[in-house]
Design a protein around this motif. Structure first.
Motif, short mmCIF file in Angstrom:
data_model
loop_
_atom_site.label_atom_id
_atom_site.label_comp_id
_atom_site.label_asym_id
_atom_site.label_seq_id
_atom_site.Cartn_x
_atom_site.Cartn_y
_atom_site.Cartn_z
N GLN A 94 96.73 -9.93 27.22
CA GLN A 94 97.98 -9.96 27.98
C GLN A 94 99.00 -10.88 27.31
OE1 GLN A 94 98.74 -7.85 30.43
NE2 GLN A 94 96.74 -7.00 29.95
N GLN A 95 98.56 -12.01 26.77
CA GLN A 95 99.46 -12.92 26.06
C GLN A 95 99.97 -12.29 24.78
OE1 GLN A 95 97.37 -16.61 25.61
NE2 GLN A 95 97.61 -17.16 27.76
N ILE A 96 99.10 -11.59 24.07
CA ILE A 96 99.51 -10.92 22.84
C ILE A 96 100.57 -9.85 23.16
CG2 ILE A 96 98.74 -9.34 21.00
CD1 ILE A 96 96.05 -10.94 21.06
N LEU A 97 100.31 -9.06 24.22
CA LEU A 97 101.24 -8.00 24.61
C LEU A 97 102.57 -8.55 25.13
CD1 LEU A 97 98.82 -5.54 26.45
CD2 LEU A 97 99.86 -5.23 24.18
N GLY A 98 102.53 -9.71 25.76
CA GLY A 98 103.73 -10.28 26.36
C GLY A 98 104.49 -11.25 25.48
N ILE A 99 103.84 -11.76 24.43
CA ILE A 99 104.48 -12.78 23.58
C ILE A 99 104.53 -12.35 22.12
CG2 ILE A 99 104.40 -15.18 22.80
CD1 ILE A 99 102.81 -15.76 25.47
N ALA A 100 103.38 -12.12 21.52
CA ALA A 100 103.32 -11.84 20.07
C ALA A 100 103.96 -10.50 19.72
CB ALA A 100 101.87 -11.88 19.58
N GLN A 133 107.42 -16.60 24.94
CA GLN A 133 106.41 -17.43 25.63
C GLN A 133 106.95 -17.84 27.00
OE1 GLN A 133 103.34 -18.94 24.23
NE2 GLN A 133 102.93 -19.70 26.28
N ALA A 134 108.19 -18.35 27.04
CA ALA A 134 108.79 -18.77 28.31
C ALA A 134 108.98 -17.57 29.25
CB ALA A 134 110.12 -19.48 28.06
N MET A 135 109.42 -16.44 28.72
CA MET A 135 109.60 -15.24 29.54
C MET A 135 108.26 -14.81 30.15
SD MET A 135 112.25 -12.71 27.54
CE MET A 135 112.05 -11.37 28.70
N PHE A 136 107.21 -14.83 29.33
CA PHE A 136 105.88 -14.42 29.78
C PHE A 136 105.41 -15.34 30.90
CE2 PHE A 136 101.23 -14.77 29.43
CZ PHE A 136 100.86 -13.45 29.60
N GLU A 137 105.54 -16.64 30.70
CA GLU A 137 105.09 -17.60 31.70
C GLU A 137 105.90 -17.47 32.99
OE1 GLU A 137 105.13 -21.38 29.68
OE2 GLU A 137 103.47 -20.78 28.36
N GLN A 138 107.20 -17.24 32.87
CA GLN A 138 108.04 -17.07 34.05
C GLN A 138 107.63 -15.81 34.82
OE1 GLN A 138 112.21 -16.39 33.24
NE2 GLN A 138 112.81 -17.18 35.24
N GLN A 139 107.38 -14.72 34.09
CA GLN A 139 106.98 -13.47 34.74
C GLN A 139 105.63 -13.64 35.43
OE1 GLN A 139 107.13 -10.01 32.22
NE2 GLN A 139 107.21 -8.65 33.97
N ARG A 140 104.72 -14.34 34.78
CA ARG A 140 103.40 -14.59 35.38
C ARG A 140 103.54 -15.43 36.65
NH1 ARG A 140 98.69 -12.67 32.40
NH2 ARG A 140 97.58 -14.09 33.76
N ALA A 158 100.48 -7.57 34.84
CA ALA A 158 100.65 -7.45 33.39
C ALA A 158 102.14 -7.34 33.10
CB ALA A 158 99.93 -6.21 32.88
N ILE A 159 102.49 -7.53 31.85
CA ILE A 159 103.89 -7.40 31.44
C ILE A 159 104.24 -5.91 31.42
CG2 ILE A 159 105.51 -7.73 29.53
CD1 ILE A 159 104.81 -10.31 30.83
N THR A 160 105.20 -5.54 32.25
CA THR A 160 105.69 -4.16 32.29
C THR A 160 107.18 -4.21 32.55
OG1 THR A 160 105.25 -3.99 34.65
CG2 THR A 160 103.51 -3.20 33.15
N HIS A 161 107.79 -3.05 32.67
CA HIS A 161 109.24 -2.99 32.94
C HIS A 161 109.52 -3.72 34.21
CE1 HIS A 161 110.37 -0.17 29.80
NE2 HIS A 161 109.23 0.41 30.05
#
Length: 161
Positions: A94-100, A133-140, A158-161
């Motif tokens: 999930q981190q790879i998909l949302g950040i990397a 990274q910040a966007m992912f953490e905020q969305q989580r 999970a990170i989605t639209h």
């Protein structure tokens, strides 16, 4: 060869422009106006599994430029990548998909948006750097708060639209 099947895998399979739209609904009359345009930029991330261990990650930019509430031009571009991710714990996936992955796709999107604006006869719109990274953490955090408010148990978003 059996040991090879257990090694972590993260590979870019392909990067591509998935969708591109340019609209100039008030041309040519608005092109004669001398006012400074207002630029609004929105980003969206998406991640979809497309096969076992294969994911498509998209980053979409919508750039709306207006003069006095009239649209000068609107660009929407969706840049995508196909990534192979195997033998990695789900939380890390999930981190790879949302950040990397968005970090890999985004520079291509920035170039496309700038190029389209220039080809349309306008100064390039330069998308700023993004801290995925910040966007992912905020969305989580938002997903966890929504889950807790609904009383549905632990965060599984999970990170989605």
């Amino acid at each position: 060869m059996a040991d090879d099947n257990k090694n972590p895998v993260f590979q870019i399979q392909r990067l591509y422009l998935k969708d591109l739209s340019l609209e100039q609904p008030n041309s040519p009359s608005i092109l004669l106006e001398q006012a400074t345009p207002h630029v609004d930029i929105n980003l969206a991330l998406g991640a979809e599994p497309i096969a076992d261990g294969i994911h498509e990650v998209t980053v979409t930019a919508t750039v709306t430029t207006k003069i006095n509430d009239r649209v000068l031009f609107l660009v929407e571009a969706k840049q995508a990548g196909i990534f192979e991710i195997r033998n990695i714990p789900q939380e890390q996936v999930q981190q790879i998909l949302g950040i990397a992955c968005p970090g890999i796709v985004y520079p291509y999107l920035r170039a496309v948006v700038s190029d389209v604006c220039t080809r349309a006869g306008f100064p390039p719109v330069l998308l700023t750097e993004v801290n995925f990274q910040a966007m992912f953490e905020q969305q989580r955090a938002h997903a966890a708060a929504a889950t807790a408010a609904a009383g549905n148990g632990p965060d599984t978003a999970a990170i989605t639209h």
